[in-house]
Design a protein around this motif. Structure first.
Motif, PDB file in Angstrom:
ATOM      1  N   LEU A   1      82.624  22.972  41.369  1.00 45.18           N
ATOM      2  CA  LEU A   1      81.598  22.777  40.345  1.00 45.18           C
ATOM      3  C   LEU A   1      81.857  21.506  39.552  1.00 45.18           C
ATOM      4  N   ASN A   2      83.114  21.309  39.149  1.00 49.06           N
ATOM      5  CA  ASN A   2      83.490  20.117  38.395  1.00 49.06           C
ATOM      6  C   ASN A   2      85.002  19.943  38.507  1.00 49.06           C
ATOM      7  N   LEU A   3      85.433  18.797  39.015  1.00 48.93           N
ATOM      8  CA  LEU A   3      86.861  18.582  39.246  1.00 48.93           C
ATOM      9  C   LEU A   3      87.663  18.618  37.950  1.00 48.93           C
ATOM     10  N   ILE A   4      87.113  18.026  36.897  1.00 40.65           N
ATOM     11  CA  ILE A   4      87.829  18.015  35.618  1.00 40.65           C
ATOM     12  C   ILE A   4      87.948  19.434  35.068  1.00 40.65           C
ATOM     13  N   LEU A   5      86.877  20.200  35.201  1.00 43.01           N
ATOM     14  CA  LEU A   5      86.902  21.589  34.750  1.00 43.01           C
ATOM     15  C   LEU A   5      87.969  22.382  35.499  1.00 43.01           C
ATOM     16  N   GLY A   6      88.011  22.230  36.815  1.00 39.39           N
ATOM     17  CA  GLY A   6      89.025  22.925  37.600  1.00 39.39           C
ATOM     18  C   GLY A   6      90.433  22.494  37.233  1.00 39.39           C
ATOM     19  N   GLY A   7      90.611  21.192  36.984  1.00 36.77           N
ATOM     20  CA  GLY A   7      91.927  20.699  36.583  1.00 36.77           C
ATOM     21  C   GLY A   7      92.368  21.247  35.234  1.00 36.77           C
ATOM     22  N   MET A   8      91.437  21.373  34.305  1.00 36.40           N
ATOM     23  CA  MET A   8      91.772  21.930  32.991  1.00 36.40           C
ATOM     24  C   MET A   8      92.154  23.404  33.088  1.00 36.40           C
ATOM     25  N   VAL A   9      91.487  24.126  33.981  1.00 34.00           N
ATOM     26  CA  VAL A   9      91.823  25.544  34.170  1.00 34.00           C
ATOM     27  C   VAL A   9      93.235  25.678  34.739  1.00 34.00           C
ATOM     28  N   ILE A  10      93.563  24.857  35.742  1.00 37.17           N
ATOM     29  CA  ILE A  10      94.909  24.900  36.323  1.00 37.17           C
ATOM     30  C   ILE A  10      95.958  24.500  35.290  1.00 37.17           C
ATOM     31  N   ALA A  11      95.671  23.460  34.511  1.00 38.33           N
ATOM     32  CA  ALA A  11      96.621  23.016  33.488  1.00 38.33           C
ATOM     33  C   ALA A  11      96.864  24.114  32.456  1.00 38.33           C
ATOM     34  N   THR A  12      95.810  24.823  32.089  1.00 38.53           N
ATOM     35  CA  THR A  12      95.967  25.926  31.136  1.00 38.53           C
ATOM     36  C   THR A  12      96.857  27.016  31.710  1.00 38.53           C
ATOM     37  N   TRP A  13      96.651  27.323  32.975  1.00 36.58           N
ATOM     38  CA  TRP A  13      97.484  28.347  33.616  1.00 36.58           C
ATOM     39  C   TRP A  13      98.958  27.937  33.582  1.00 36.58           C
ATOM     40  N   LEU A  14      99.234  26.688  33.908  1.00 42.93           N
ATOM     41  CA  LEU A  14     100.620  26.225  33.951  1.00 42.93           C
ATOM     42  C   LEU A  14     101.277  26.267  32.575  1.00 42.93           C
ATOM     43  N   VAL A  15     100.539  25.855  31.553  1.00 42.66           N
ATOM     44  CA  VAL A  15     101.108  25.835  30.199  1.00 42.66           C
ATOM     45  C   VAL A  15     101.405  27.255  29.718  1.00 42.66           C
ATOM     46  N   VAL A  16     100.438  28.152  29.879  1.00 40.20           N
ATOM     47  CA  VAL A  16     100.627  29.530  29.410  1.00 40.20           C
ATOM     48  C   VAL A  16     101.726  30.222  30.210  1.00 40.20           C
ATOM     49  N   ALA A  17     101.754  29.997  31.514  1.00 43.65           N
ATOM     50  CA  ALA A  17     102.789  30.621  32.339  1.00 43.65           C
ATOM     51  C   ALA A  17     104.169  30.099  31.977  1.00 43.65           C
ATOM     52  N   ASN A  18     104.259  28.817  31.626  1.00 43.79           N
ATOM     53  CA  ASN A  18     105.552  28.231  31.291  1.00 43.79           C
ATOM     54  C   ASN A  18     106.114  28.801  29.993  1.00 43.79           C
ATOM     55  N   TYR A  19     105.245  29.022  29.016  1.00 41.83           N
ATOM     56  CA  TYR A  19     105.721  29.475  27.709  1.00 41.83           C
ATOM     57  C   TYR A  19     105.776  30.998  27.583  1.00 41.83           C
ATOM     58  N   SER A  20     104.895  31.698  28.275  1.00 42.53           N
ATOM     59  CA  SER A  20     104.872  33.159  28.144  1.00 42.53           C
ATOM     60  C   SER A  20     105.620  33.865  29.257  1.00 42.53           C
ATOM     61  N   ARG A  21     105.734  33.212  30.424  1.00 42.04           N
ATOM     62  CA  ARG A  21     106.362  33.804  31.609  1.00 42.04           C
ATOM     63  C   ARG A  21     105.542  34.961  32.187  1.00 42.04           C
ATOM     64  N   TYR A  22     104.259  35.056  31.811  1.00 45.08           N
ATOM     65  CA  TYR A  22     103.395  36.104  32.348  1.00 45.08           C
ATOM     66  C   TYR A  22     102.291  35.460  33.187  1.00 45.08           C
ATOM     67  N   SER A  23     102.291  35.743  34.489  1.00 46.85           N
ATOM     68  CA  SER A  23     101.268  35.188  35.365  1.00 46.85           C
ATOM     69  C   SER A  23      99.892  35.759  35.042  1.00 46.85           C
ATOM     70  N   SER A  24      99.826  37.054  34.772  1.00 44.07           N
ATOM     71  CA  SER A  24      98.541  37.682  34.466  1.00 44.07           C
ATOM     72  C   SER A  24      97.947  37.124  33.181  1.00 44.07           C
ATOM     73  N   LEU A  25      98.779  36.927  32.170  1.00 45.33           N
ATOM     74  CA  LEU A  25      98.292  36.367  30.910  1.00 45.33           C
ATOM     75  C   LEU A  25      97.799  34.938  31.110  1.00 45.33           C
ATOM     76  N   ALA A  26      98.497  34.173  31.943  1.00 46.10           N
ATOM     77  CA  ALA A  26      98.076  32.803  32.231  1.00 46.10           C
ATOM     78  C   ALA A  26      96.723  32.786  32.940  1.00 46.10           C
ATOM     79  N   SER A  27      96.532  33.697  33.897  1.00 50.05           N
ATOM     80  CA  SER A  27      95.259  33.756  34.626  1.00 50.05           C
ATOM     81  C   SER A  27      94.114  34.137  33.699  1.00 50.05           C
ATOM     82  N   MET A  28      94.331  35.147  32.878  1.00 53.74           N
ATOM     83  CA  MET A  28      93.266  35.589  31.976  1.00 53.74           C
ATOM     84  C   MET A  28      92.922  34.515  30.949  1.00 53.74           C
ATOM     85  N   THR A  29      93.932  33.837  30.431  1.00 54.10           N
ATOM     86  CA  THR A  29      93.682  32.790  29.437  1.00 54.10           C
ATOM     87  C   THR A  29      92.918  31.625  30.047  1.00 54.10           C
ATOM     88  N   ALA A  30      93.336  31.201  31.237  1.00 55.92           N
ATOM     89  CA  ALA A  30      92.697  30.050  31.881  1.00 55.92           C
ATOM     90  C   ALA A  30      91.234  30.334  32.208  1.00 55.92           C
TER      91      ALA A  30
END
Length: 266
Positions: free
Chosen positions: A120-149
């Motif tokens: 749909l939009n490359l920048i949008l997809g990149g921002m979603v992936i970046a959000t997942w990585l940041v949340v997963a790095n700080y929270s250590r929860y994959s599910s929380l990272a997915s839901m947040t992104a």
């Protein structure tokens, strides 16, 4: 009327593509355990990783992402509006969650949603992936990272795509993915959700670390408590062999005589 029929066509294509459950198909082709029965009973890449290994999990992950990419790419060929593309994304995710070919029992839809958002939009997809990585790095929860992104995807779309109406289908995607994570939400509240382990100096992937059981070194008393019928085995120590040295000095090898040693006056 033509636009409405075209809308129904591309949305139907999105749903049908999403309904091909990659985890179930790969498991049947390679005679693997049914992911709907074993492990977490979720037909997704993570459960296939747990049941069959990385090679098959990667196949499932790639196929799940493509299920979101391909229908959106097909819809683009018809030059439809961004709103229609958003509903194609939503239809692909719905097909993954409620597949018509597999009794309407599917996975959580995160990988398919990410693939659709990237197309749909490359920048949008990149921002979603970046959000997942940041949340997963700080929270250590994959599910929380997915839901947040995925939840922030509608907000990101307002800045990347620039149309407010695109928020509607992306909002529906977030709602259904959150619903699929309801058990994860309960475990997060209870503090029972497993964390991602980022081990320093480890060459294993995150998925490998999650699937490997933790090892614990037990003392002899703990072994006796767990296995009362068994006797603790004594620890065996390796014998060290020392070379005996004699008091005799070894003769040093003679140095070869040079011309100066033979004729010192020269």
């Amino acid at each position: 009327m033509v636009d409405f029929l075209l809308f129904l066509l591309v949305v139907a294509i999105g749903y049908l593509f999403g309904s091909f459950s990659s985890a179930i198909i790969v498991s049947r082709v390679f005679s693997l355990p049914d992911p709907r029965v074993g492990g977490s009973k979720n037909p997704g890449a993570t459960n296939v990783l747990r049941l069959a290994g990385k090679k098959y999990a990667v196949l499932v992950l790639i196929a799940d992402v493509l299920k979101g990419v391909i229908p959106v790419a097909i819809a683009r060929l018809f030059d439809v509006s961004p709103l229609t593309l958003g509903f194609v994304c939503f239809a692909a995710v719905m097909g993954h969650i409620y597949p018509v070919f597999f009794g309407f029992k599917g996975g959580k839809g995160v990988a398919t949603a990410i693939g659709a958002l990237f197309c749909l939009n490359l920048i949008l997809g990149g921002m979603v992936i970046a959000t997942w990585l940041v949340v997963a790095n700080y929270s250590r929860y994959s599910s929380l990272a997915s839901m947040t992104a995925i939840t922030l995807a509608p907000v990101y779309s307002a800045f990347t795509i620039g149309q407010v109406d695109i928020i509607v289908p992306l909002f529906f995607i977030a709602v259904f993915i959150l619903f699929q994570h309801r058990n994860n939400i309960t475990r997060l509240i209870d503090g029972e959700e497993p964390k991602i382990l980022f081990r320093q100096g480890s060459e294993n992937s995150i998925a490998d670390q999650l699937t490997q059981p933790e090892t614990k070194i037990l003392t002899s008393d703990e072994v006796q408590e767990e296995n009362p019928g068994e006797k603790p085995q004594p620890q065996r120590h390796k014998k060290t062999v020392r070379k005996k040295t004699t008091g005799k000095k070894t003769a040093e090898p003679k140095k070869p005589q040079t011309a100066k040693d033979v004729n010192p006056k020269e």
